[in-house]
Design a protein around this motif. Sequence first.
Motif, PDB file in Angstrom:
ATOM      1  N   UNK A   1      -2.807   7.825 -13.451  1.00  0.00           N
ATOM      2  CA  UNK A   1      -2.745   9.005 -14.320  1.00  0.00           C
ATOM      3  C   UNK A   1      -4.105   9.661 -14.557  1.00  0.00           C
ATOM      4  N   UNK A   2      -5.173   8.868 -14.625  1.00  0.00           N
ATOM      5  CA  UNK A   2      -6.508   9.426 -14.878  1.00  0.00           C
ATOM      6  C   UNK A   2      -7.334   9.625 -13.607  1.00  0.00           C
ATOM      7  N   UNK A   3      -7.126   8.766 -12.619  1.00  0.00           N
ATOM      8  CA  UNK A   3      -7.974   8.795 -11.428  1.00  0.00           C
ATOM      9  C   UNK A   3      -7.240   9.210 -10.158  1.00  0.00           C
ATOM     10  N   UNK A   4      -5.937   9.421 -10.242  1.00  0.00           N
ATOM     11  CA  UNK A   4      -5.174   9.917  -9.105  1.00  0.00           C
ATOM     12  C   UNK A   4      -5.236   9.002  -7.898  1.00  0.00           C
ATOM     13  N   UNK A   5      -5.469   9.596  -6.704  1.00  0.00           N
ATOM     14  CA  UNK A   5      -5.501   8.842  -5.459  1.00  0.00           C
ATOM     15  C   UNK A   5      -6.601   7.791  -5.452  1.00  0.00           C
ATOM     16  N   UNK A   6      -7.719   8.085  -6.114  1.00  0.00           N
ATOM     17  CA  UNK A   6      -8.818   7.124  -6.179  1.00  0.00           C
ATOM     18  C   UNK A   6      -8.399   5.873  -6.946  1.00  0.00           C
ATOM     19  N   UNK A   7      -7.639   6.046  -8.013  1.00  0.00           N
ATOM     20  CA  UNK A   7      -7.135   4.906  -8.772  1.00  0.00           C
ATOM     21  C   UNK A   7      -6.188   4.048  -7.946  1.00  0.00           C
ATOM     22  N   UNK A   8      -5.336   4.679  -7.131  1.00  0.00           N
ATOM     23  CA  UNK A   8      -4.428   3.929  -6.259  1.00  0.00           C
ATOM     24  C   UNK A   8      -5.216   3.134  -5.222  1.00  0.00           C
ATOM     25  N   UNK A   9      -6.301   3.717  -4.713  1.00  0.00           N
ATOM     26  CA  UNK A   9      -7.134   3.020  -3.723  1.00  0.00           C
ATOM     27  C   UNK A   9      -7.850   1.825  -4.350  1.00  0.00           C
ATOM     28  N   UNK A  10      -8.383   2.001  -5.550  1.00  0.00           N
ATOM     29  CA  UNK A  10      -9.070   0.894  -6.225  1.00  0.00           C
ATOM     30  C   UNK A  10      -8.105  -0.248  -6.535  1.00  0.00           C
ATOM     31  N   UNK A  11      -6.869   0.074  -6.875  1.00  0.00           N
ATOM     32  CA  UNK A  11      -5.898  -0.987  -7.149  1.00  0.00           C
ATOM     33  C   UNK A  11      -5.671  -1.834  -5.912  1.00  0.00           C
TER      34      UNK A  11
ATOM     35  N   UNK B   1      -0.808  -4.867  -7.892  1.00  0.00           N
ATOM     36  CA  UNK B   1      -1.202  -3.591  -7.313  1.00  0.00           C
ATOM     37  C   UNK B   1      -0.438  -2.434  -7.952  1.00  0.00           C
ATOM     38  N   UNK B   2       0.872  -2.619  -8.123  1.00  0.00           N
ATOM     39  CA  UNK B   2       1.686  -1.560  -8.720  1.00  0.00           C
ATOM     40  C   UNK B   2       1.272  -1.314 -10.169  1.00  0.00           C
ATOM     41  N   UNK B   3       1.034  -2.389 -10.911  1.00  0.00           N
ATOM     42  CA  UNK B   3       0.636  -2.236 -12.317  1.00  0.00           C
ATOM     43  C   UNK B   3      -0.720  -1.547 -12.435  1.00  0.00           C
ATOM     44  N   UNK B   4      -1.677  -1.947 -11.595  1.00  0.00           N
ATOM     45  CA  UNK B   4      -2.982  -1.298 -11.627  1.00  0.00           C
ATOM     46  C   UNK B   4      -2.876   0.181 -11.283  1.00  0.00           C
ATOM     47  N   UNK B   5      -2.056   0.493 -10.283  1.00  0.00           N
ATOM     48  CA  UNK B   5      -1.859   1.900  -9.924  1.00  0.00           C
ATOM     49  C   UNK B   5      -1.234   2.669 -11.071  1.00  0.00           C
ATOM     50  N   UNK B   6      -0.284   2.042 -11.735  1.00  0.00           N
ATOM     51  CA  UNK B   6       0.407   2.706 -12.851  1.00  0.00           C
ATOM     52  C   UNK B   6      -0.578   3.057 -13.974  1.00  0.00           C
ATOM     53  N   UNK B   7      -1.562   2.185 -14.194  1.00  0.00           N
ATOM     54  CA  UNK B   7      -2.520   2.441 -15.273  1.00  0.00           C
ATOM     55  C   UNK B   7      -3.702   3.303 -14.826  1.00  0.00           C
ATOM     56  N   UNK B   8      -4.089   3.227 -13.545  1.00  0.00           N
ATOM     57  CA  UNK B   8      -5.257   3.961 -13.066  1.00  0.00           C
ATOM     58  C   UNK B   8      -4.923   5.354 -12.542  1.00  0.00           C
TER      59      UNK B   8
ATOM     60  N   UNK C   1       0.828  -1.199   0.000  1.00  0.00           N
ATOM     61  CA  UNK C   1       0.000   0.000   0.000  1.00  0.00           C
ATOM     62  C   UNK C   1       0.867   1.256   0.000  1.00  0.00           C
ATOM     63  N   UNK C   2       2.032   1.197   0.617  1.00  0.00           N
ATOM     64  CA  UNK C   2       2.914   2.363   0.676  1.00  0.00           C
ATOM     65  C   UNK C   2       3.669   2.557  -0.638  1.00  0.00           C
ATOM     66  N   UNK C   3       3.961   1.454  -1.304  1.00  0.00           N
ATOM     67  CA  UNK C   3       4.580   1.575  -2.622  1.00  0.00           C
ATOM     68  C   UNK C   3       3.605   2.230  -3.589  1.00  0.00           C
ATOM     69  N   UNK C   4       2.322   1.972  -3.382  1.00  0.00           N
ATOM     70  CA  UNK C   4       1.295   2.658  -4.158  1.00  0.00           C
ATOM     71  C   UNK C   4       1.436   4.164  -4.040  1.00  0.00           C
ATOM     72  N   UNK C   5       1.695   4.624  -2.821  1.00  0.00           N
ATOM     73  CA  UNK C   5       1.838   6.057  -2.583  1.00  0.00           C
ATOM     74  C   UNK C   5       3.049   6.617  -3.323  1.00  0.00           C
ATOM     75  N   UNK C   6       4.155   5.879  -3.333  1.00  0.00           N
ATOM     76  CA  UNK C   6       5.351   6.335  -4.039  1.00  0.00           C
ATOM     77  C   UNK C   6       5.125   6.364  -5.551  1.00  0.00           C
ATOM     78  N   UNK C   7       4.417   5.363  -6.077  1.00  0.00           N
ATOM     79  CA  UNK C   7       4.088   5.365  -7.505  1.00  0.00           C
ATOM     80  C   UNK C   7       3.184   6.549  -7.829  1.00  0.00           C
TER      81      UNK C   7
END
Length: 454
Positions: A389-399, A380-387, A243-249
């Motif tokens: 750019x368009x959805x920001x923090x919400x995309x990281x949470x959904x991943x 999780x990292x791949x989903x964050x990488x794709x989500x 979850x924290x790597x999500x924040x760095x991405x």
Amino acid sequence: MENIRDTRKTLITDLTLVTFGNGVGAVLGFASLVVVSHILSPSDFGLFAIVITLMTVVVSATDFGIPTTATRFASACAFSQPGRAAAFLKASFLIRITSSLIVMVLGVLFAAPIAEVLLKNVAYAGVVRIAFFGTLAISIGSFGNAIFQTWQQFGRLATYAIFANASRLIIICALGVFGSLGIYSGIFAYSLAPLLGATMVFIAAPRQLFQRSTAIEKRGIYSKIIHFNKWLGVAFLCDSIAIRLNLLVLSYLRGTDEVAIFAVALNVSLVLPIIIVALLSTLLPRVSLMHTRSELWTYIKHSVSVSTGIGILFIPFVIFSSQIVEMIFGIEYSASGVVMRILIMGFMINLIVNPLYTILYPLNKTRAIAALSVPNLIGMVLLTYFLAPNYGALGAAYSYLITTSVWAVLMVFVVIASIAKMPSSLSEISEPATTDDVSDLPLVHSVLKQQVTD
């Protein structure tokens, strides 16, 4: 004295004690973040959150599951052979501190490029250096969890959590009162507080920890730790940084303002991971001593019913997430409300399934744990990488929610299959044999049958 204490009543009692300590500690730690967020601008708070996340990821990387492995073996002989338990803890502590020192030195040497990549400004290299010093301090202090868990001293474990976070809050508030709280001083406070916690650990540690271990008690210690931990370390690293790597991405893709939104939602949601940690703290010493199929099924029945009940209690947090965020942090962080809602749902799933996770320890299925954790992190990292750019923090949470849901379903199937295939008794697999340590197995098997009391 009762044998392995696996009843729902004792589980709830110990869980309540540890949850209280971790909960109060979390409130104090959360108060520190609230103070920082109100003094720093949203952009500076985003930078602060990135550095704190960096510290957490580094600590997790150097931890590599070593304290958990120490607890798994030391708790099995803590009351019957305390000298052997102490040997496991001391060896694990030495491995942990050595790796932390190496990483700290590397972090100090490469602080400038790290600051340029993560903080977008090489001028913050000094902050990065302070952060890496803090990772060493956290590594020293956090080993108190393994010590107190081993001898099931949950009261001291709870006190330690409160003391460490209270120290941090006092330092933060003192800096704020004197107008000296900034990114540098805030990170310094987060680095200093764990050292105060470590002092408390060594003062309150059980006297058995400091007794001399015999040559027989030390035999095969390092080989057991390394053999058992090679897969567990991979799994622990993946789970703890996910979850924290999500924040760095997210910081790399969207910048500090979006990081601040995610960081606020994450920190409000962390009440559930606190309960997860408390649950695992009370369950691991128990499950490490179980060695029949009926005991494990009873354990599942009691622990999952408790974790499910706790998870249901947090449904109001999902419903009123926006109001909670605005009440604590203010209207400028209102976008964090929906992000918090998604994170809480993911943490609820994690909470309910996590008791099953510990079943794989006495079964020595650490490879299965890693086999689930590595794809979970990558996904999780791949989903964050794709989500993101368009959805920001919400995309990281959904991943996080999506990958956690998949992980939970797979974990249930793995645990059920592992119990179905296990022998009638775990005496044949309770501790993994290594090529240079087969002669020690009779000692270990006899230890696993000893009584455990408070």
